[in-house]
Scaffold this motif. Structure first.
Motif, short mmCIF file in Angstrom:
data_model
loop_
_atom_site.label_atom_id
_atom_site.label_comp_id
_atom_site.label_asym_id
_atom_site.label_seq_id
_atom_site.Cartn_x
_atom_site.Cartn_y
_atom_site.Cartn_z
N GLU A 1 34.24 44.30 30.37
CA GLU A 1 33.95 43.00 29.77
C GLU A 1 35.17 42.42 29.06
OE1 GLU A 1 30.63 43.68 27.21
OE2 GLU A 1 29.14 43.71 28.86
N GLU A 2 35.91 43.28 28.36
CA GLU A 2 37.09 42.82 27.63
C GLU A 2 38.20 42.41 28.59
OE1 GLU A 2 38.75 41.60 24.25
OE2 GLU A 2 36.89 42.78 24.18
N LEU A 3 38.38 43.17 29.68
CA LEU A 3 39.38 42.80 30.68
C LEU A 3 39.08 41.44 31.30
CD1 LEU A 3 39.93 46.19 32.60
CD2 LEU A 3 41.62 44.97 31.22
N VAL A 4 37.83 41.24 31.68
CA VAL A 4 37.44 39.97 32.30
C VAL A 4 37.64 38.82 31.32
CG1 VAL A 4 35.49 38.67 33.24
CG2 VAL A 4 35.84 41.05 33.92
N ALA A 5 37.26 39.02 30.07
CA ALA A 5 37.39 37.96 29.06
C ALA A 5 38.85 37.56 28.85
CB ALA A 5 36.77 38.41 27.74
N ARG A 6 39.76 38.51 28.97
CA ARG A 6 41.18 38.24 28.71
C ARG A 6 41.97 37.94 29.98
NH1 ARG A 6 43.05 39.86 23.62
NH2 ARG A 6 41.39 40.72 22.30
N GLY A 7 41.35 38.16 31.14
CA GLY A 7 42.06 37.94 32.39
C GLY A 7 43.10 39.00 32.67
N TRP A 8 42.92 40.20 32.10
CA TRP A 8 43.83 41.32 32.33
C TRP A 8 43.31 42.21 33.45
CZ3 TRP A 8 44.72 43.19 26.56
CH2 TRP A 8 45.41 42.18 25.87
N LEU A 9 44.16 43.14 33.91
CA LEU A 9 43.82 43.92 35.10
C LEU A 9 43.60 45.41 34.85
CD1 LEU A 9 46.39 42.36 37.62
CD2 LEU A 9 43.95 41.81 37.39
N LEU A 10 44.26 45.99 33.86
CA LEU A 10 44.28 47.44 33.70
C LEU A 10 43.60 47.88 32.41
CD1 LEU A 10 47.96 48.17 34.81
CD2 LEU A 10 45.89 48.36 36.19
N GLY A 11 42.76 48.90 32.53
CA GLY A 11 42.09 49.43 31.35
C GLY A 11 41.44 50.76 31.68
N GLY A 12 40.88 51.41 30.66
CA GLY A 12 40.21 52.67 30.91
C GLY A 12 39.96 53.44 29.64
N HIS B 1 37.46 57.16 33.27
CA HIS B 1 37.04 55.88 33.85
C HIS B 1 38.22 54.92 33.77
CE1 HIS B 1 32.73 57.10 32.89
NE2 HIS B 1 32.73 56.85 34.18
N LEU B 2 38.82 54.59 34.89
CA LEU B 2 40.00 53.73 34.92
C LEU B 2 39.71 52.50 35.77
CD1 LEU B 2 42.65 56.53 35.46
CD2 LEU B 2 42.14 55.34 33.32
N LEU B 3 40.25 51.37 35.32
CA LEU B 3 40.01 50.10 36.00
C LEU B 3 41.33 49.46 36.40
CD1 LEU B 3 37.31 49.02 33.49
CD2 LEU B 3 36.90 48.98 35.95
N ALA B 4 41.44 49.08 37.65
CA ALA B 4 42.56 48.27 38.15
C ALA B 4 41.92 47.12 38.92
CB ALA B 4 43.47 49.10 39.06
N LEU B 5 41.69 46.02 38.24
CA LEU B 5 40.86 44.96 38.79
C LEU B 5 41.52 44.19 39.93
CD1 LEU B 5 39.04 43.54 35.63
CD2 LEU B 5 38.33 45.33 37.23
N ASP B 6 42.80 44.44 40.19
CA ASP B 6 43.40 43.86 41.40
C ASP B 6 43.24 44.80 42.59
OD1 ASP B 6 45.08 45.73 40.31
OD2 ASP B 6 46.92 44.59 40.63
N ARG B 7 42.60 45.95 42.38
CA ARG B 7 42.30 46.89 43.45
C ARG B 7 40.80 47.00 43.71
NH1 ARG B 7 46.93 46.05 43.57
NH2 ARG B 7 48.68 47.52 43.66
#
Length: 449
Positions: free
Chosen positions: A317-328, A333-339
């Protein structure tokens, strides 16, 4: 916003045979979700959902109940069989379906199970959708007539499609040739997929935790029990080991020396690789538990870290709100939203392995600038009605410890969401200091308010 009765932070989960993980409730759940889908789908043909599952024995029963519930509401069903949670999210989006459903309790033992859902875009669904489903559950069922019943069929080669997706997230200019990799699928949903992905990218693969029997998921193997992977890496002289959990959305990694890396460290490796390629990384999202050493190392590279509540849902939710790609989070649990639109253990593993192949450096070398802070966590049992926020002694002790630590540590005090416990965590450069400070705070927390 109304309080959710059935949905938690990651769908509906519990012990099989106890409410709500019973076949009668799951049938009603499928019917209610189907009714909500039909309302949103008016005039656009019959909705279609994909149901995937992990390897628990109870998956057969719950799959049948869900299928009946959807069919009774006039919704078509595709059945993938065992498939990682991120694989269901991918195929829901790739096949332009209306909903993805996963039957899994992730890293829990086999006696638990759960249901979680993905939108047509392969993303977690909002609270409003879950509340609409809960409201529908309170209404009497409205069974469709025979002519309107949904149909069900198996989705051919669901695993093969997902394998190709995973491989496509790895640079076409690189391969894993020359690497021996142990993969541990926790006897879970990725037991066929994970070895195949690594093998088809060129690795010499040793598979452990890839023999499910319905009862052994997460039992002594996988990301929640990584010692089996550490031992296997040493036994087989492997370069790396990859551990997933039961539904394969979580990753831990072991190098050839048997050193285990957690999610905080692997997130840093992913960020550093992007920076090495000249890509912008405007910020990273971690959680309240993300190690301070990783935050400081990122800051030295000009990358801020924002902390979300514990749970990949909140990181996303925080990544989407900020328009960022990487988190975890440290659990892997790791997120790479461009993948991918959701956390994916195999995709994350490939991102880390790609970084090592591209740089020619081992994971330990890529983490040379990161010094993790020792963390001490103490659980304090709360008495009925005890309000820890009004404990003046705890507040005073917390202020004193904060002053003493300065930038060389931090405190996190939070109530458990599931038990009457107060979780007191202190991290500091000196492990003995962290332990002493945590004990002071725990003692203060036990004092009368």
């Amino acid at each position: 916003m109304s309080q959710r009765q059935y949905f938690g932070t990651d769908g509906i989960r519990g012990a099989v045979g106890s409410f709500p993980i019973t076949p009668d409730f799951v049938l009603r759940l499928g019917h209610a979700v189907g009714r909500v889908l039909r309302r949103a789908h008016q005039g656009a043909g019959r909705p279609t959902v994909l149901i995937g599952k992990d390897t628990r024995i109870s998956g057969y029963m719950l799959e049948s109940a869900l299928e009946a519930g959807f069919s009774s509401a006039g919704v078509d069903v595709l059945l993938s069989g065992p498939l990682p949670t991120p694989g269901v999210a991918y195929l829901t989006r790739a096949l332009r379906l209306d909903l993805g459903v996963v039957i899994s309790a992730s890293h829990n033992p086999y006696g638990d199970n759960g249901i979680k859902f993905f939108s047509a875009q392969g993303e977690k669904l909002p609270d409003e959708w879950e509340l609409a489903v809960e409201a529908q559950l309170e209404e009497p069922p409205q069974w469709v007539d025979s002519a309107s019943l949904g149909k069900a069929r198996r989705l051919d080669d669901a695993q093969g499609r997902y394998i190709e997706f995973c491989k496509a997230t790895f640079s076409a200019e690189l391969s894993l040739k020359g690497l021996r990799i142990v993969v541990d699928a926790a006897h879970g949903a990725a037991y066929q997929v994970a070895p195949a992905v690594l093998h088809e990218l060129g690795a010499d693969v040793v598979a452990i935790g890839c023999s499910p029997d319905g009862y052994n998921i997460n039992a002594g193997f996988g990301a929640t029990a990584p010692q089996a992977l550490v031992d296997a890496v040493r036994q087989h002289g492997a370069h790396y080991g990859v551990a997933l959990d039961g539904d394969a959305d979580r990753l831990l990694l072991v190098d050839g020396n048997g050193r285990l890396y957690n999610g905080d460290e692997l997130l840093y490796v992913m960020v550093a690789d992007r920076l090495r390629l000249g890509q912008a990384v405007p910020g990273v999202v971690g959680t309240l538990m993300t190690n301070l050493g990783v935050e400081q190392a990122l800051a030295r590279r000009g990358v801020p870290l924002v902390r979300a509540k514990v749970g990949d849902r909140y990181v996303l939710e925080e990544l989407v709100a900020r328009g960022w790609l990487l988190g975890g989070e440290g659990s892997g649990h790791l997120l790479a939203l461009d993948r991918h639109t959701t956390g994916d253990g195999m995709v994350s593993a490939l991102q880390v392995l790609q970084a090592t192949m591209r740089s020619g450096l081992g994971v330990a070398e890529l983490l040379a600038d990161v010094t993790l802070f020792p963390q001490t966590l103490i659980n304090v049992r709360l008495q009925p009605g005890q309000d820890w926020r009004r404990n003046d002694r705890l507040a005073s002790e917390q202020a004193a410890v904060t002053r003493e630590l300065g930038e060389a540590g931090r405190i996190l005090i939070r109530a458990s969401g599931t038990e009457p416990l107060l979780r007191v965590m202190v991290e500091a450069r000196d492990g003995a200091v962290a332990q002493a400070c945590a004990e002071r705070l725990a003692a203060a927390a036990q004092a009368p308010a």
